[in-house]
Write a protein that holds these residues in place. Structure first.
Motif, PDB file in Angstrom:
ATOM      1  N   GLN A  12       0.828  -1.205   0.000  1.00 12.71           N
ATOM      2  CA  GLN A  12       0.000   0.000   0.000  1.00 12.71           C
ATOM      3  C   GLN A  12       0.869   1.264   0.000  1.00 12.71           C
ATOM      4  N   LEU A  13       2.037   1.208   0.653  1.00 10.99           N
ATOM      5  CA  LEU A  13       2.944   2.347   0.618  1.00 10.99           C
ATOM      6  C   LEU A  13       3.479   2.549  -0.793  1.00 10.99           C
ATOM      7  N   ARG A  14       3.863   1.463  -1.451  1.00  9.30           N
ATOM      8  CA  ARG A  14       4.380   1.570  -2.817  1.00  9.30           C
ATOM      9  C   ARG A  14       3.317   2.101  -3.771  1.00  9.30           C
ATOM     10  N   ALA A  15       2.072   1.680  -3.562  1.00 10.40           N
ATOM     11  CA  ALA A  15       0.983   2.081  -4.447  1.00 10.40           C
ATOM     12  C   ALA A  15       0.448   3.476  -4.127  1.00 10.40           C
ATOM     13  N   GLY A  16       0.931   4.087  -3.044  1.00 13.09           N
ATOM     14  CA  GLY A  16       0.445   5.405  -2.660  1.00 13.09           C
ATOM     15  C   GLY A  16      -0.919   5.389  -2.010  1.00 13.09           C
ATOM     16  N   GLU A  17      -1.373   4.200  -1.578  1.00  7.85           N
ATOM     17  CA  GLU A  17      -2.686   4.102  -0.933  1.00  7.85           C
ATOM     18  C   GLU A  17      -2.615   4.481   0.541  1.00  7.85           C
ATOM     19  N   LEU A  18      -1.424   4.430   1.127  1.00  8.58           N
ATOM     20  CA  LEU A  18      -1.193   4.833   2.506  1.00  8.58           C
ATOM     21  C   LEU A  18       0.113   5.618   2.569  1.00  8.58           C
ATOM     22  N   LYS A  19       0.249   6.411   3.621  1.00  4.35           N
ATOM     23  CA  LYS A  19       1.514   7.113   3.877  1.00  4.35           C
ATOM     24  C   LYS A  19       2.016   6.731   5.260  1.00  4.35           C
ATOM     25  N   ALA A  20       3.324   6.623   5.414  1.00  2.01           N
ATOM     26  CA  ALA A  20       3.938   6.288   6.694  1.00  2.01           C
ATOM     27  C   ALA A  20       4.297   7.575   7.428  1.00  2.01           C
ATOM     28  N   LEU A  21       3.826   7.691   8.656  1.00  2.00           N
ATOM     29  CA  LEU A  21       4.083   8.885   9.463  1.00  2.00           C
ATOM     30  C   LEU A  21       5.373   8.767  10.261  1.00  2.00           C
ATOM     31  N   CYS A  22       5.686   7.552  10.725  1.00  2.43           N
ATOM     32  CA  CYS A  22       6.925   7.318  11.460  1.00  2.43           C
ATOM     33  C   CYS A  22       7.092   5.829  11.684  1.00  2.43           C
ATOM     34  N   VAL A  23       8.276   5.436  12.133  1.00  8.24           N
ATOM     35  CA  VAL A  23       8.549   4.085  12.609  1.00  8.24           C
ATOM     36  C   VAL A  23       8.885   4.196  14.087  1.00  8.24           C
ATOM     37  N   PHE A  24       8.306   3.320  14.902  1.00  3.96           N
ATOM     38  CA  PHE A  24       8.548   3.368  16.347  1.00  3.96           C
ATOM     39  C   PHE A  24       9.839   2.614  16.663  1.00  3.96           C
ATOM     40  N   ALA A  25      10.962   3.262  16.397  1.00  2.61           N
ATOM     41  CA  ALA A  25      12.277   2.631  16.560  1.00  2.61           C
ATOM     42  C   ALA A  25      13.315   3.684  16.905  1.00  2.61           C
ATOM     43  N   GLU A  26      14.456   3.216  17.415  1.00  2.00           N
ATOM     44  CA  GLU A  26      15.542   4.129  17.758  1.00  2.00           C
ATOM     45  C   GLU A  26      16.245   4.658  16.517  1.00  2.00           C
ATOM     46  N   GLN A  27      16.309   3.835  15.475  1.00  2.00           N
ATOM     47  CA  GLN A  27      16.997   4.215  14.245  1.00  2.00           C
ATOM     48  C   GLN A  27      16.109   3.902  13.045  1.00  2.00           C
ATOM     49  N   ARG A  28      16.357   4.597  11.956  1.00  2.00           N
ATOM     50  CA  ARG A  28      15.603   4.344  10.738  1.00  2.00           C
ATOM     51  C   ARG A  28      15.964   2.971  10.172  1.00  2.00           C
ATOM     52  N   TYR A  29      15.038   2.424   9.421  1.00  2.00           N
ATOM     53  CA  TYR A  29      15.327   1.210   8.681  1.00  2.00           C
ATOM     54  C   TYR A  29      16.394   1.501   7.625  1.00  2.00           C
ATOM     55  N   THR A  30      17.205   0.508   7.326  1.00  2.00           N
ATOM     56  CA  THR A  30      18.198   0.648   6.260  1.00  2.00           C
ATOM     57  C   THR A  30      17.692   0.089   4.931  1.00  2.00           C
ATOM     58  N   TYR A  31      16.570  -0.631   4.960  1.00  7.44           N
ATOM     59  CA  TYR A  31      15.994  -1.102   3.704  1.00  7.44           C
ATOM     60  C   TYR A  31      15.639   0.108   2.841  1.00  7.44           C
ATOM     61  N   PRO A  32      16.018   0.104   1.558  1.00  6.27           N
ATOM     62  CA  PRO A  32      15.772   1.284   0.708  1.00  6.27           C
ATOM     63  C   PRO A  32      14.321   1.737   0.699  1.00  6.27           C
ATOM     64  N   GLU A  33      13.381   0.796   0.722  1.00  7.18           N
ATOM     65  CA  GLU A  33      11.961   1.160   0.660  1.00  7.18           C
ATOM     66  C   GLU A  33      11.485   1.902   1.900  1.00  7.18           C
ATOM     67  N   LEU A  34      12.226   1.767   3.015  1.00  7.04           N
ATOM     68  CA  LEU A  34      11.788   2.331   4.292  1.00  7.04           C
ATOM     69  C   LEU A  34      12.735   3.394   4.837  1.00  7.04           C
ATOM     70  N   ALA A  35      13.851   3.611   4.160  1.00  3.61           N
ATOM     71  CA  ALA A  35      14.912   4.461   4.711  1.00  3.61           C
ATOM     72  C   ALA A  35      14.478   5.910   4.908  1.00  3.61           C
ATOM     73  N   ASP A  36      13.492   6.372   4.153  1.00  9.60           N
ATOM     74  CA  ASP A  36      13.067   7.773   4.262  1.00  9.60           C
ATOM     75  C   ASP A  36      12.023   8.000   5.351  1.00  9.60           C
ATOM     76  N   ILE A  37      11.575   6.944   6.008  1.00 12.26           N
ATOM     77  CA  ILE A  37      10.561   7.098   7.044  1.00 12.26           C
ATOM     78  C   ILE A  37      11.236   7.535   8.343  1.00 12.26           C
ATOM     79  N   PRO A  38      10.892   8.691   8.897  1.00  5.25           N
ATOM     80  CA  PRO A  38      11.540   9.146  10.133  1.00  5.25           C
ATOM     81  C   PRO A  38      11.118   8.303  11.335  1.00  5.25           C
ATOM     82  N   THR A  39      11.967   8.264  12.339  1.00  2.50           N
ATOM     83  CA  THR A  39      11.609   7.576  13.572  1.00  2.50           C
ATOM     84  C   THR A  39      10.725   8.478  14.428  1.00  2.50           C
TER      85      THR A  39
END
Length: 322
Positions: A216-243
């Protein structure tokens, strides 16, 4: 309190409150040293969510590294996961059952009077850690985790979670404790239902694992507001999501993914499953699973997994009791 009332009613109906647990249903298998015939992988949540994805991936992976093994998946949702755990509790001594477990194994006993704890079962393998994302529809006026907290202070904000006492509930408990904002959570039986609720507009937000929401993120059907983590994901698809921490919301929580077996196993049966899990973790199937589900690969086996559960139980109890 509403969530507690709902789950208690479900548990009473399912006969899983303390003192109402089923007697072991596999007495003929008690003392067996290895599974005989097909094995059942119990998933305590509905199809389509992270637990279901994990259970099916591990079932296929174990089969791929164990000649002659057959594993069927059985979704036994209900009671926010308690029905599935209670079902496994009734299979004490049988090596023919496994369960795809996660943090509800710890948060349920910390929140509700159930007949089991993590010590009721045999730890087989911890597969890795899974951090949740807070997501919304693209047209939502909420633009970040910090914005969600700010708006929840002035109006009602509904957020879908998987299980009233699961890891998503722990995250929102942390939000209340650290910010004072009370997002109104609505429990669903798994990530698939949570996803449908936010896409359909029944709720504004949802807490979902990356594997549940990446399409759904790839299709633009949803947007990610944040990840509940100490550091960002390193996976390219998730790297731009702020913690969440980057946004001033001091909340981070890792949900573990793992596999347990019934309690009371013969030591050789326990060894059988731990060795099978080691072969799986050493295989390309495990690496493919971790990458496809965007996990942090942190495996632990048998007693080491048990020690992790004992430590994590204390952390979960501290959060849930706030």
């Amino acid at each position: 309190m509403r969530a507690l009332s709902v789950i208690t009613a479900l548990l009473v109906a399912s006969g899983v409150l303390a003192g109402c647990s089923d007697a072991p249903a596999s007495q003929d298998a008690a003392g067996a040293r290895a599974p005989a015939g097909p094995v059942t992988m119990v998933v305590p949540f509905a199809a389509g969510g992270g637990s279901d994805i994990a259970g099916r991936a591990v079932a296929d992976g174990l089969v791929s590294v164990t000649p002659g093994l057959s594993v069927n998946v059985d979704n036994r949702e209900g009671g926010q996961g308690a029905v599935g755990y209670s079902y496994l509790l009734g299979k004490a001594g049988s090596p023919n059952y496994l369960l795809a477990t996660e943090t509800s194994l710890l948060s349920l006993p910390a929140s509700v009077e159930v007949a089991f704890s993590h010590r009721s079962f045999t730890p087989v393998v911890k597969l890795g850690d899974d951090y949740t994302l807070l997501v919304a529809r693209p047209d939502s006026p909420i633009t970040s985790c910090a914005d969600a907290v700010a708006q929840a202070r002035t109006r009602r904000v509904l957020a879908a979670i998987s299980g009233a006492m699961g890891p998503d509930a722990v995250v929102f408990s942390q939000i209340r404790a650290t910010t004072g904002a009370d997002l109104d959570t609505v429990p669903y039986e798994g990530g698939g239902e949570s996803m449908a609720a936010v896409l359909g507009g029944q709720v504004e937000l949802a807490s979902l694992n990356p594997s549940e929401v990446i399409g759904q993120l790839r299709a633009g059907e949803l947007k990610a507001l944040c990840v509940f983590a100490e550091q960002r994901y390193t996976y390219p698809e998730l790297a731009d999501i702020p913690t969440s921490l980057e946004q001033g919301v001091d909340v981070a929580f890792a949900q573990f993914r793992g596999v347990i077996a019934p309690g009371g196993l013969h030591p050789q049966a326990e060894q059988y499953w731990v060795e099978a899990a080691r072969r799986f973790v050493d295989s390309p199937a495990y690496r493919d699973y971790v990458a496809s589900e965007f996990l942090q690969a942190r495996p632990a086996f048998g007693p080491e997994f048990g020690a992790y559960l004992a430590h994590a139980q204390g952390e979960v109890e501290q959060v849930v009791s706030r």
